[in-house]
Design a protein around this motif. Structure first.
Motif, PDB file in Angstrom:
ATOM      1  N   ALA A 193      -9.257  37.241 -26.362  1.00  0.00           N
ATOM      2  CA  ALA A 193      -9.298  38.790 -27.064  1.00  0.00           C
ATOM      3  C   ALA A 193     -10.948  38.071 -27.582  1.00  0.00           C
ATOM      4  O   ALA A 193     -12.252  38.373 -27.606  1.00  0.00           O
ATOM      5  CB  ALA A 193      -8.722  39.156 -28.329  1.00  0.00           C
ATOM      6  N   LYS A 194     -10.926  36.718 -27.323  1.00  0.00           N
ATOM      7  CA  LYS A 194     -12.163  36.305 -28.438  1.00  0.00           C
ATOM      8  C   LYS A 194     -13.608  36.402 -27.740  1.00  0.00           C
ATOM      9  O   LYS A 194     -14.501  36.628 -27.550  1.00  0.00           O
ATOM     10  CB  LYS A 194     -11.802  35.023 -29.009  1.00  0.00           C
ATOM     11  CG  LYS A 194     -12.938  34.329 -29.621  1.00  0.00           C
ATOM     12  CD  LYS A 194     -12.560  32.252 -29.970  1.00  0.00           C
ATOM     13  CE  LYS A 194     -14.581  32.519 -29.923  1.00  0.00           C
ATOM     14  NZ  LYS A 194     -14.488  31.123 -30.483  1.00  0.00           N
ATOM     15  N   LEU A 195     -12.145  35.608 -26.535  1.00  0.00           N
ATOM     16  CA  LEU A 195     -14.007  36.167 -24.930  1.00  0.00           C
ATOM     17  C   LEU A 195     -14.212  37.051 -24.959  1.00  0.00           C
ATOM     18  O   LEU A 195     -15.413  37.768 -24.733  1.00  0.00           O
ATOM     19  CB  LEU A 195     -13.473  34.751 -24.056  1.00  0.00           C
ATOM     20  CG  LEU A 195     -13.448  33.456 -24.698  1.00  0.00           C
ATOM     21  CD1 LEU A 195     -12.787  32.499 -23.518  1.00  0.00           C
ATOM     22  CD2 LEU A 195     -14.051  32.472 -25.199  1.00  0.00           C
ATOM     23  N   SER A 218     -16.571  22.717 -24.736  1.00  0.00           N
ATOM     24  CA  SER A 218     -17.335  22.834 -25.437  1.00  0.00           C
ATOM     25  C   SER A 218     -17.720  24.470 -26.071  1.00  0.00           C
ATOM     26  O   SER A 218     -17.306  25.091 -25.351  1.00  0.00           O
ATOM     27  CB  SER A 218     -18.958  22.468 -26.052  1.00  0.00           C
ATOM     28  OG  SER A 218     -20.008  23.428 -24.446  1.00  0.00           O
ATOM     29  N   PRO A 219     -17.947  24.598 -27.068  1.00  0.00           N
ATOM     30  CA  PRO A 219     -17.929  26.533 -27.423  1.00  0.00           C
ATOM     31  C   PRO A 219     -19.227  26.679 -26.401  1.00  0.00           C
ATOM     32  O   PRO A 219     -19.091  27.990 -26.572  1.00  0.00           O
ATOM     33  CB  PRO A 219     -18.654  26.002 -28.727  1.00  0.00           C
ATOM     34  CG  PRO A 219     -18.228  24.474 -29.438  1.00  0.00           C
ATOM     35  CD  PRO A 219     -18.621  23.899 -28.179  1.00  0.00           C
ATOM     36  N   GLY A 220     -20.057  26.133 -26.371  1.00  0.00           N
ATOM     37  CA  GLY A 220     -21.086  26.856 -25.242  1.00  0.00           C
ATOM     38  C   GLY A 220     -20.493  27.132 -23.754  1.00  0.00           C
ATOM     39  O   GLY A 220     -21.998  28.131 -22.719  1.00  0.00           O
ATOM     40  N   GLU A 221     -20.019  26.650 -23.233  1.00  0.00           N
ATOM     41  CA  GLU A 221     -19.070  26.853 -21.918  1.00  0.00           C
ATOM     42  C   GLU A 221     -18.496  28.017 -22.036  1.00  0.00           C
ATOM     43  O   GLU A 221     -19.061  28.148 -20.100  1.00  0.00           O
ATOM     44  CB  GLU A 221     -17.941  25.975 -22.368  1.00  0.00           C
ATOM     45  CG  GLU A 221     -17.265  26.111 -20.457  1.00  0.00           C
ATOM     46  CD  GLU A 221     -15.777  24.663 -20.631  1.00  0.00           C
ATOM     47  OE1 GLU A 221     -14.801  24.561 -20.798  1.00  0.00           O
ATOM     48  OE2 GLU A 221     -15.086  24.509 -19.026  1.00  0.00           O
ATOM     49  N   ASP A 235     -32.934  24.483 -31.762  1.00  0.00           N
ATOM     50  CA  ASP A 235     -31.707  24.729 -32.225  1.00  0.00           C
ATOM     51  C   ASP A 235     -31.167  24.964 -30.213  1.00  0.00           C
ATOM     52  O   ASP A 235     -30.105  24.252 -30.340  1.00  0.00           O
ATOM     53  CB  ASP A 235     -32.178  26.669 -32.339  1.00  0.00           C
ATOM     54  CG  ASP A 235     -32.732  27.009 -31.279  1.00  0.00           C
ATOM     55  OD1 ASP A 235     -33.462  27.045 -31.163  1.00  0.00           O
ATOM     56  OD2 ASP A 235     -32.787  28.232 -30.890  1.00  0.00           O
ATOM     57  N   PHE A 236     -31.983  24.555 -29.680  1.00  0.00           N
ATOM     58  CA  PHE A 236     -31.020  24.138 -28.731  1.00  0.00           C
ATOM     59  C   PHE A 236     -31.980  24.103 -27.328  1.00  0.00           C
ATOM     60  O   PHE A 236     -33.705  24.036 -27.375  1.00  0.00           O
ATOM     61  CB  PHE A 236     -30.938  25.440 -27.729  1.00  0.00           C
ATOM     62  CG  PHE A 236     -30.973  26.097 -26.427  1.00  0.00           C
ATOM     63  CD1 PHE A 236     -29.414  26.089 -25.934  1.00  0.00           C
ATOM     64  CD2 PHE A 236     -31.716  25.744 -25.124  1.00  0.00           C
ATOM     65  CE1 PHE A 236     -29.361  26.488 -24.218  1.00  0.00           C
ATOM     66  CE2 PHE A 236     -31.062  25.760 -23.620  1.00  0.00           C
ATOM     67  CZ  PHE A 236     -30.337  25.448 -23.498  1.00  0.00           C
ATOM     68  N   PHE A 237     -31.290  22.269 -26.363  1.00  0.00           N
ATOM     69  CA  PHE A 237     -33.240  21.812 -25.562  1.00  0.00           C
ATOM     70  C   PHE A 237     -32.237  20.855 -24.978  1.00  0.00           C
ATOM     71  O   PHE A 237     -30.910  20.519 -24.727  1.00  0.00           O
ATOM     72  CB  PHE A 237     -33.927  21.138 -26.533  1.00  0.00           C
ATOM     73  CG  PHE A 237     -33.202  20.098 -27.417  1.00  0.00           C
ATOM     74  CD1 PHE A 237     -32.949  20.678 -29.024  1.00  0.00           C
ATOM     75  CD2 PHE A 237     -32.974  18.609 -27.133  1.00  0.00           C
ATOM     76  CE1 PHE A 237     -32.075  19.473 -29.534  1.00  0.00           C
ATOM     77  CE2 PHE A 237     -32.280  17.536 -27.499  1.00  0.00           C
ATOM     78  CZ  PHE A 237     -31.803  18.014 -29.041  1.00  0.00           C
ATOM     79  N   ILE A 251     -27.679  33.896 -17.699  1.00  0.00           N
ATOM     80  CA  ILE A 251     -28.606  33.281 -16.879  1.00  0.00           C
ATOM     81  C   ILE A 251     -29.833  32.937 -17.353  1.00  0.00           C
ATOM     82  O   ILE A 251     -31.462  33.406 -16.477  1.00  0.00           O
ATOM     83  CB  ILE A 251     -28.407  34.312 -15.525  1.00  0.00           C
ATOM     84  CG1 ILE A 251     -29.328  35.842 -15.817  1.00  0.00           C
ATOM     85  CG2 ILE A 251     -27.051  34.369 -15.146  1.00  0.00           C
ATOM     86  CD1 ILE A 251     -30.055  36.594 -14.483  1.00  0.00           C
ATOM     87  N   TYR A 252     -29.883  32.245 -18.825  1.00  0.00           N
ATOM     88  CA  TYR A 252     -30.978  31.995 -19.267  1.00  0.00           C
ATOM     89  C   TYR A 252     -32.193  33.460 -19.114  1.00  0.00           C
ATOM     90  O   TYR A 252     -32.270  34.459 -19.640  1.00  0.00           O
ATOM     91  CB  TYR A 252     -31.572  30.684 -18.725  1.00  0.00           C
ATOM     92  CG  TYR A 252     -30.264  29.641 -19.018  1.00  0.00           C
ATOM     93  CD1 TYR A 252     -29.688  29.826 -20.551  1.00  0.00           C
ATOM     94  CD2 TYR A 252     -30.841  28.988 -18.258  1.00  0.00           C
ATOM     95  CE1 TYR A 252     -29.026  28.796 -20.991  1.00  0.00           C
ATOM     96  CE2 TYR A 252     -29.496  27.512 -19.222  1.00  0.00           C
ATOM     97  CZ  TYR A 252     -28.732  27.183 -20.302  1.00  0.00           C
ATOM     98  OH  TYR A 252     -27.875  26.763 -20.925  1.00  0.00           O
ATOM     99  N   THR A 253     -33.523  32.999 -18.684  1.00  0.00           N
ATOM    100  CA  THR A 253     -34.497  33.343 -18.585  1.00  0.00           C
ATOM    101  C   THR A 253     -35.033  34.620 -18.174  1.00  0.00           C
ATOM    102  O   THR A 253     -35.359  35.571 -18.128  1.00  0.00           O
ATOM    103  CB  THR A 253     -35.528  32.106 -17.739  1.00  0.00           C
ATOM    104  OG1 THR A 253     -36.601  33.446 -18.261  1.00  0.00           O
ATOM    105  CG2 THR A 253     -35.418  31.778 -16.573  1.00  0.00           C
TER     106      THR A 253
END
Ligand code: CAA
Length: 465
Positions: free
Chosen positions: A38-40, A178-181, A215-217, A360-362
């Motif tokens: 449910a979190k995802l 990681s939480p980004g995964e 923040d992100f790089f 998909i980022y950009t």
């Protein structure tokens, strides 16, 4: 009342390439990571993430979306004057990704067929493609203004290089566990940009916000992004807010949007597509902008009747208590019926495809446009707002007006294609993520593939029939 620009330049068509492989976030993945599905599904908004196969990278995906765009529009190579590409997962530190893409396209169209087409790789995290689009639009406008000196071959000069292709292509990759995964994904979106577009004519007012942030790089040589996740959300919101108010000032100032009593700028945007690193982020952005827009309008009374008045700093003992009350109010606002109605109508439909592809980022903002098109939600004359964000950080808010041609454009094909993808096991996902699977899960067929990278770094691509 809204005004449209005199000379229309904008997006004529879209082609999306998404890898054939995906991983469901809600089953094996959620169990293995000890996360409630449910979190995802609700907290993040992602149910499936696209996974590039062993033969895919940002260049093959870009070439695939470009080829599809050219084929469905019967475009000849000599008609394409620019292929500008936005990516933050480029395959080389020096050579432009577009040269690889042109090399691949020439395997289909013949050697030298794109030699009069220029290509540039734009890098500015997830906002890169928006800059590429802006530049191609400027180029088309400049070409329009060029003097015709009356040469004998003028007709054919004008038909050469009269359209541009803008491509977003990225593999969003974070460390395993990681939480980004669970906000990964991969894909490419190719936009056909021309005069008198069928889909979206770009408006002249553009709002901008830029600030130096970490923040992100992704430092050179690293495969995964370094990300300060929660902080990146805050940077996104601050930048989006800044860009939106810059846009609003310009759009109202030049009379492109005119407000009647009790109205605000977002009332004049039928749809708003925010950058979608994960669908929930678009909801946070919408809540932030709608709340600020509505605060001084009569409708705010209805909001207050439902969730009470906003907390005021002077009512709290300290900053910590005030911030906690403010966080609580933010959550209540995002559950208020007035917000849910506006969000459901104007923003949420743009997140449909992202929920089954991931970040998909950009290209994610243009995947949002494809989501609206696929669901037949765009009507001629409607104004669409687009909020693009790039970490590091900058945001651009711009808009476009839906054109009559939208009615004849095919719809629903991409959604069908997404349903035909193949789910892979967690182990295959891990091997592909770590670059430990040399062979493809599905042998490439009728598509571009990375054949090899030799010991000196030469990359060999081909069209695999
Ligand atoms: N049911 C429903 N919801 C649940 C839940 C459950 N069982 N459990 C938790 N949630 C909710 C949480 O309450 C939270 O929602 P609220 O904000 O409404 O409280 C939501 O799920 C997210 O959970 P967390 O706050 O615990 O966040 P997280 O640790 O999972 O991290 C993240 C989320 C920061 C986005 C992380 O995934 C990340 O770092 N992602 C990569 C960076 C990123 O995408 N940043 C976005 C801005 S930067 C950008 O946009 C550029 C780009 O493309 C990268």
């Amino acid at each position: 009342m809204t005004q449209t620009p005199k000379m229309a330049v904008g997006i004529d068509d879209i082609a999306v390439h998404v890898p054939k492989l995906f991983i469901s976030t809600l089953d094996e993945f959620a169990r293995a990571r000890g996360i409630e599905p449910a979190k995802l599904a609700r907290g993040i908004g992602v149910e499936r993430m696209a996974v590039p196969d062993a033969h895919e990278d940002a260049a093959t995906m870009a070439a695939s979306s470009a080829l599809e765009l050219m084929q469905k529009n019967d475009l000849l190579p000599e008609e394409v004057g620019r292929i500008y590409i936005g990516t933050e997962s480029g395959v080389d530190e020096a050579k432009a990704i577009g040269t690889y893409v042109i090399g691949m396209l020439e395997r289909v169209y013949g050697p030298g067929s794109f030699q009069e087409c220029s290509t540039v790789e734009f890098k500015s995290a997830c906002i890169a493609t928006t800059h590429a689009l802006e530049n191609v639009a400027y180029w088309l406008k400049a070409e329009e203004d060029e003097n015709d000196f009356g040469g004998s071959d003028c007709g054919s000069c004008q038909s050469r290089g009269h359209v541009g292709i803008v491509i977003a292509t990225d593999v969003a990759r974070y460390e395993l566990n990681s939480p980004g995964e669970y906000t990964q994904g991969a894909g490419s979106v190719a936009l056909l940009v021309k005069r008198d577009p069928r889909l979206l004519a770009l408006d002249p007012s553009v709002g901008i916000f830029t600030r130096d942030e970490n923040d992100f790089f992704r430092p050179i040589g690293m495969k995964c992004a370094v990300v300060n996740g929660k902080y990146s959300n805050l940077c996104y919101l601050a930048a989006m807010d800044g860009a939106f108010y810059s846009y609003k000032k310009r759009a109202l100032g030049r009379g492109m949007i005119r407000l009647d009593a009790g109205e605000c700028t977002t009332d004049h945007l039928s749809h708003i597509i925010f950058h979608i690193p994960y669908p929930r982020m678009a909801e946070y952005a919408a809540a932030s902008i709608f709340r600020r827009e509505w605060k001084d309008l009569p409708r705010w009374q209805e909001v207050e009747e439902e969730i009470g008045p906003e907390p005021r700093a002077e009512e709290y003992e300290g900053q910590k208590e005030y911030l906690s009350a403010e966080g609580d109010y933010k959550r209540r606002f995002s559950k208020s019926s007035k917000f849910l109605e506006a969000y459901g109508k104007k923003v949420k439909p743009s997140t449909l495809i992202s929920s089954s592809v991931g970040n998909i980022y950009t290209g994610s903002i243009y995947l949002g446009l494809a989501s609206l098109l696929e669901q037949s939600l765009l009507a001629p004359g409607e104004r669409v707002g687009l909020g693009s964000y790039g970490s590091g950080c900058s945001a651009t808010f711009f808009s476009g007006t839906v054109q009559a041609g939208v009615e004849s454009m095919p719809k629903g094909i991409l959604l069908k294609k997404l349903d035909e993808r193949v789910e892979i096991s967690l182990e295959d996902y891990r091997l592909l993520h770590e670059g430990e699977r040399p062979d493809s899960v599905i042998r490439p067929s009728g598509e571009f593939g990375l054949i090899e990278i030799d010991q000196d770094g030469y990359r060999r691509y081909d069209f695999v029939g």
